[in-house]
Scaffold this motif. Sequence first.
Motif, short mmCIF file in Angstrom:
data_model
loop_
_atom_site.label_atom_id
_atom_site.label_comp_id
_atom_site.label_asym_id
_atom_site.label_seq_id
_atom_site.Cartn_x
_atom_site.Cartn_y
_atom_site.Cartn_z
N TYR A 193 -4.13 0.35 1.83
CA TYR A 193 -4.21 0.43 0.37
C TYR A 193 -3.87 1.83 -0.12
N ILE A 194 -4.42 2.84 0.55
CA ILE A 194 -4.14 4.22 0.16
C ILE A 194 -2.65 4.51 0.29
N ALA A 195 -2.03 4.02 1.36
CA ALA A 195 -0.60 4.25 1.57
C ALA A 195 0.23 3.59 0.47
N VAL A 196 -0.15 2.37 0.09
CA VAL A 196 0.62 1.64 -0.93
C VAL A 196 0.49 2.31 -2.29
N ILE A 197 -0.73 2.70 -2.69
CA ILE A 197 -0.87 3.32 -4.00
C ILE A 197 -0.23 4.71 -4.03
N LEU A 233 -3.34 8.49 -12.70
CA LEU A 233 -4.70 8.13 -13.11
C LEU A 233 -5.24 6.98 -12.27
N PHE A 234 -4.34 6.06 -11.87
CA PHE A 234 -4.77 4.95 -11.00
C PHE A 234 -5.24 5.51 -9.66
N MET A 235 -4.51 6.47 -9.11
CA MET A 235 -4.94 7.10 -7.86
C MET A 235 -6.31 7.75 -8.02
N LEU A 236 -6.52 8.44 -9.13
CA LEU A 236 -7.80 9.10 -9.38
C LEU A 236 -8.92 8.07 -9.50
N ALA A 296 -0.80 -5.80 -6.90
CA ALA A 296 -0.48 -5.19 -8.19
C ALA A 296 0.27 -3.88 -8.00
N HIS A 297 -0.15 -3.06 -7.05
CA HIS A 297 0.52 -1.78 -6.82
C HIS A 297 1.93 -1.98 -6.25
N ILE A 298 2.10 -3.00 -5.44
CA ILE A 298 3.44 -3.31 -4.93
C ILE A 298 4.36 -3.73 -6.07
N LEU A 299 3.85 -4.54 -6.98
CA LEU A 299 4.64 -4.97 -8.14
C LEU A 299 4.99 -3.78 -9.04
#
Length: 209
Positions: free
Chosen positions: A134-138, A166-169, A85-88
Amino acid sequence: MLSWFAVCCSGLLHINAAYKGPRWQFYLFKPLTIAILIVIALMGGQESSYTYWIVAGLAFSLVGDVFLMLPKDRFIPGLLSFLVAHILYSVAFWQQFDGPMIWWLPSLIGAASVLIFLLLLPNLGQLLIPVGLYIAVIAQMAWGAGEFWMAEHSQMAAYAFGGALLFMLSDTVLAFDRFKGPFRTSVLLIMSTYFSAQGLITASVLFAH
């Protein structure tokens, strides 16, 4: 307007059920909230690649939500679903960017991401590489949205960047809740920021040009 009211009601019913039950309400309203956002994006957005990338990201988020809600732990499939989802979302944001790069932005986001990773590191165990990826991608997703906003300063870009932050948070609180130990307000913090993030990203579709 009624559709956004439905999103708010559905999200609140899920959060309430997480604390008080019933369980069917908990399982129903989390994916339903994202499903309503998908409908909003499809009905209100223009037919554009941006809309389709965002809708695809929402769809994978819905799948990730289902995996993370299952009684038996499906953390890795859930993590992979949200990774996609984050890649998209990243593709959608970077496609909108056209301008000089603001290099202090990735430095700031990267520093925050490294700090979060280091704080989680002692508790990650075998999930060190998946969580680090995951952290790197987001982080780069938020970077893409930030560059988009810095270059354009449009309402569309502001919604995208706000949603990404907000997604990162939300994911940061989720990670600390899972790997450092749960706390009573964690569900409220995780889900309120998560639904707000998805709502803002969806709203960006409505202002796409």
